[in-house]
Design a protein around this motif. Structure first.
Motif: not given
Length: 542
Positions: A54-65, A155-164, A166-169
């Motif tokens: 799910r984290c790899t998909q980022g903003l490209e996630h949808g019902a099909d995935t 700048t790094a945080a904004v770049t990550d957010r625009r790319a979708g 996230v970092r989860v543990v």
């Protein structure tokens, strides 16, 4: 020239939308614990794998995935377990996105403060609304380096957010960092490993209405017997029909047990979560379900019977009761708590203090509790208060987030409405208008007590000040009366409050007669005397 900002109107906080109760799984056998560990490890590995995808998909996630991920998990577990895992993954990813947005806002606030202070001359004095310049060139240089660091991180945080991205543990970042400080945490490597693996297990199942006892995967009967539908690779561990494993131990929910029993007997959805407390070596089962959305009572109804204004502080709640007209009633109440120690101790302190507050509110018969809608996210930064580390720790210690959640859920059970008000200037204006007038030889009013009155009056819709300025003589008819909350048609609205007894003077009875005659004046005047001496006739006889 900026003035006082517009205050946010008070509003009634919506009640809780869900309920959760917990009980211990007692009398488990060694085989029961081995099965629970095997299920948790297997499903935990599936959850970790799904979260990575799910984290790899980022903003490209949808019902099909989503459907594709669920089909892949169904092959190695079951359709219901796959649905629970994917739903938990989506909740965790959404939480990480919200935390990322909050982190960006915090960085932006720090950057604005640093840029403002760096633009001022050295030693420039600050104001109540903005800090002044830095004290020395060395401090100015260090803060300029910190500004560059914050801008890079922003700048790094904004770049990550625009790319979708996230970092989860899974298991928690705090517990992960504890691995590098085992001595300070008082843990051995084996103990830490046990906690880490237990936190990464997945032993949960969502409820399903219409199914037997409201859950097909983790089923709990009205007698407290717990059975689990095993995933396909662990089907050989079943000790009951249809690939199920029945635990030896039972549960009995003491809190909300009747409500829980009504739901499962009606086959309504109940979600369950099983977890291991490694410090105590105990297994627990948590049951949760949703409540139907109830329309929030109107604000006029919530304030009809008066309110209790509560001022939140780092070590106590200062509460004062007010009637529907905004008048303080009785004496101030303080509910102390101690937020030092472990998280469980702090949570218990908040819970016990709120219980005492709600019991007192129920005894007084009020219909609502007024509390500030606090948010200290921008008040705890280093850039806001600089060297004042003690103040930052004091603000961080005020339980705002947990207080809101606890108070709303506990007040709903008592039938009390929570009215949130704007926190602007409540302590300052409360102390200015109410602290001194209510202080008596037998009543000691603090600034926090006066703030409770200010919060309560704002929750009732009244201004904080007691009386407005008197109208000019030439415009008395246009500016109307001077009281702050009395209706225009009320009689004697501009007069002083009558005393508590039936008569004002201490020497005048209700029937209009005096207890004693007025004494003669002590001052000797030059006026002619009207009194004439008269000799007693008895002394003149014989």
């Amino acid at each position: 020239m900026g003035g006082v900002r517009a205050l946010v109107a008070p509003f009634v906080v919506p009640g809780p939308s869900g309920v959760a109760v917990r009980d211990r799984l007692k009398h488990l056998t060694a085989q029961d614990e081995r099965v629970l560990r095997a299920i948790g490890e297997h499903q935990g590995a599936l959850a970790s794998r799904d979260l990575k995808v799910r984290c790899t998909q980022g903003l490209e996630h949808g019902a099909d995935t989503w459907a594709a991920r669920k089909r892949g998990l169904t092959k190695v577990s079951s359709s219901r377990i796959a649905g629970a895992i994917t739903k938990g993954t989506h909740d965790q990813w959404a939480l990480a996105r919200r935390c990322q947005a909050a982190h960006i806002r915090s960085l932006e606030a720090g950057i604005r403060t640093l840029r403002h202070r760096l633009s001022l001359p050295l030693g420039a004095k600050g104001t109540k609304r903005a800090a002044g310049g830095y004290r020395s060139k060395g401090e100015w240089f260090r803060k300029s380096r910190r500004l560059a660091d914050l801008e890079t991180r922003h700048t790094a945080a904004v770049t990550d957010r625009r790319a979708g991205r996230v970092r989860v543990v899974r298991g928690g970042k705090h517990l992960l960092n504890t691995r590098h400080h085992l001595a300070a945490a008082g843990l051995t490597e084996e103990q830490w490993r046990g906690r880490w693996e237990a936190e990464r297990w997945f032993l949960a199942a969502d409820g399903e209405s219409g199914k037997r006892f409201g859950n097909e995967t983790i089923r709990v009967t009205p007698t407290g017997q717990v059975s689990i539908k095993l995933p396909a690779p662990l089907a050989h561990l079943a000790n009951a029909s249809h690939g199920r494993y029945t635990l030896t131990g039972t549960v009995a929910f003491a809190h909300r047990g009747v409500e829980w029993a009504d739901r499962i007997e009606g086959n309504r959805a109940v979600a369950y979560h099983i977890h291991l407390d490694t410090a105590r070596g105990r297994w627990y089962l948590t049951a949760s379900w949703q409540r139907p959305l109830v329309q929030t009572i109107p604000w006029d109804t919530a304030r009809a019977g008066g309110v209790i204004g509560v001022d939140t502080n780092a070590d106590h709640f200062a509460a004062y009761r007010l009637d529907a007209h905004g008048n303080p009633v009785g004496e101030p109440h303080r509910f102390a708590y101690d937020l030092s120690g472990t998280a469980h101790h702090r949570d218990a302190q908040i819970r016990h203090t709120l219980t005492r507050l709600l019991h007192w509110a129920h005894q007084t018969g009020v219909t609502g509790i007024g509390i500030e809608d606090l948010d200290f996210s921008t008040e705890k930064t280093r850039e806001k208060h600089g060297r004042r580390k003690g103040l930052r720790q004091l603000i961080s210690g005020i339980p705002t987030g947990k207080l809101k959640a606890r108070l709303v859920s506990m007040a709903a059970e008592q039938g009390l409405a929570i009215i949130a008000v704007d926190p602007a200037h409540t302590s300052m204006w409360g102390g200015q208008h109410w602290q001194k007038p209510l202080t008596t030889p037998r009543r000691k009013m603090s600034r926090h007590d006066a703030a409770g009155i200010a919060i309560g009056r704002r929750a009732l819709g009244h201004p904080i000040r007691r009386r407005t300025a008197p109208p000019p003589h030439d415009r008395r008819d246009r500016v109307r009366h001077r009281t702050a909350q009395t209706a225009p048609g009320a009689r004697e609205r501009e007069g002083t409050r009558p005393p508590a007894t039936e008569h004002a003077p201490r020497d005048v009875l209700p029937n209009g007669t005096r207890k004693r005659q007025p004494s003669a004046p002590k001052t000797v005047r030059d006026a002619p005397r009207t009194h004439e001496w008269a000799q007693d006739p008895l002394m003149c006889s014989g």
